[in-house]
Design an enzyme around this catalytic site. Sequence first.
Site, PDB file in Angstrom:
ATOM      1  CE  LYS A   8       3.659  -2.460  -9.403  1.00  9.54           C
ATOM      2  NZ  LYS A   8       4.875  -2.611  -8.995  1.00  9.54           N
ATOM      3  NE  ARG A  83       2.562  -3.321  -3.844  1.00 15.27           N
ATOM      4  CZ  ARG A  83       2.202  -1.983  -4.551  1.00 15.27           C
ATOM      5  NH1 ARG A  83       0.835  -1.076  -5.042  1.00 15.27           N
ATOM      6  NH2 ARG A  83       3.238  -1.441  -5.101  1.00 15.27           N
ATOM      7  NE  ARG A 122       7.289   6.361  -9.996  1.00 11.25           N
ATOM      8  CZ  ARG A 122       6.084   5.560  -9.086  1.00 11.25           C
ATOM      9  NH1 ARG A 122       6.203   4.604 -10.139  1.00 11.25           N
ATOM     10  NH2 ARG A 122       6.434   5.168  -8.543  1.00 11.25           N
ATOM     11  NE  ARG A 128       4.890   8.022  -6.639  1.00 15.54           N
ATOM     12  CZ  ARG A 128       4.117   6.700  -6.217  1.00 15.54           C
ATOM     13  NH1 ARG A 128       3.875   6.607  -7.353  1.00 15.54           N
ATOM     14  NH2 ARG A 128       4.309   5.965  -5.970  1.00 15.54           N
ATOM     15  NE  ARG A 139       7.211   3.198  -2.831  1.00 15.78           N
ATOM     16  CZ  ARG A 139       7.643   3.539  -4.460  1.00 15.78           C
ATOM     17  NH1 ARG A 139       7.944   4.552  -4.618  1.00 15.78           N
ATOM     18  NH2 ARG A 139       6.756   3.492  -5.736  1.00 15.78           N
TER      19      ARG A 139
HETATM   20  P1  AMP Z   1       2.126   1.638  -6.035  1.00 12.66           P
HETATM   21  O1  AMP Z   1       1.573   3.111  -6.530  1.00 12.66           O
HETATM   22  O2  AMP Z   1       1.396   1.106  -7.087  1.00 12.66           O
HETATM   23  O3  AMP Z   1       3.549   1.713  -6.352  1.00 12.66           O
HETATM   24  O4  AMP Z   1       1.808   2.190  -4.287  1.00 12.66           O
HETATM   25  C1  AMP Z   1       1.672   3.499  -3.658  1.00 12.66           C
HETATM   26  C2  AMP Z   1       1.713   3.155  -2.555  1.00 12.66           C
HETATM   27  O5  AMP Z   1       0.280   2.661  -1.815  1.00 12.66           O
HETATM   28  C3  AMP Z   1       2.566   1.093  -1.784  1.00 12.66           C
HETATM   29  O6  AMP Z   1       3.793   1.962  -1.282  1.00 12.66           O
HETATM   30  C4  AMP Z   1       2.043   1.266  -0.540  1.00 12.66           C
HETATM   31  O7  AMP Z   1       1.981   2.362   0.550  1.00 12.66           O
HETATM   32  C5  AMP Z   1       0.435   1.538  -1.021  1.00 12.66           C
HETATM   33  N1  AMP Z   1      -0.335   0.392  -1.619  1.00 12.66           N
HETATM   34  C6  AMP Z   1      -0.303   0.559  -3.018  1.00 12.66           C
HETATM   35  N2  AMP Z   1      -1.714  -0.897  -3.279  1.00 12.66           N
HETATM   36  C7  AMP Z   1      -0.702  -1.800  -1.996  1.00 12.66           C
HETATM   37  C8  AMP Z   1      -1.725  -3.055  -1.404  1.00 12.66           C
HETATM   38  N3  AMP Z   1      -2.171  -4.116  -2.599  1.00 12.66           N
HETATM   39  N4  AMP Z   1      -1.236  -3.719  -0.171  1.00 12.66           N
HETATM   40  C9  AMP Z   1      -0.564  -2.394   1.019  1.00 12.66           C
HETATM   41  N5  AMP Z   1      -0.442  -1.406   0.293  1.00 12.66           N
HETATM   42  C10 AMP Z   1      -0.241  -0.963  -1.197  1.00 12.66           C
END
Ligand code: AMP
Length: 186
Positions: A8, A83, A122, A128, A139
């Site tokens: 994404k 989400r 990654r 990370r 996740r």
């Molecule tokens: P991502 O980089 O999009 O995978 O986001 C990393 C982490 O940020 C996720 O695993 C959540 O803990 C938090 N996060 C990102 N976007 C959201 C969202 N829309 N709602 C809640 N938590 C989020």
Amino acid sequence: MGPPGAGKGTQAKAVADHFGVPAISTGDIFRANVGQGTPLGVEAKRYMDAGEYVPDEVTNNMVRDRIAEPDADKGFLLDGYPRTLAQVTELDSMIDATGHRLDAVLVLTVDQDAVVGRLLKRAEIEGRADDTEDVIRRRLEVYAEETEPLIAVYAERGLVVSVDGMGEIDDVQQRIFDALDTIAQS
Ligand code: AMP
């Protein structure tokens, strides 16, 4: 939309450039706050490190502030938001208030095992904290429980565009451009 590791973030930046709009990534904003040690970052980190979602209210307020910035006036691409169902509802009211509308919900489809492999790779490269195997599994679970059902919600509105997210980055990007350009012209 798509599970963790679907690509994404990478594709969001390319699509946003293509359409000349900002890519607004909730994960990136959270990570920037964690890096700077802001109160938002301190709160978000607890959830992120465990593979859980940051509470809706925190996330919604952050997105509301971000889309009110001038560079989002003419449109924006959201990466990793909404989400949850509560975020869908909140986004609806936000874009109503700003006079925007949703043009499309892009879904990247990927093979589950390949995704875990990508995330572990990654983790090696970026280090990370939320890319350890246990957290990755959590996740993926949270995605399946909370986020995957949203695809049906947007499908009912006729907004979903599904693109095969497997293969080379450039090939996936081309598929996305082709699919979205068709919509943009209609
Ligand atoms: P991502 O980089 O999009 O995978 O986001 C990393 C982490 O940020 C996720 O695993 C959540 O803990 C938090 N996060 C990102 N976007 C959201 C969202 N829309 N709602 C809640 N938590 C989020």
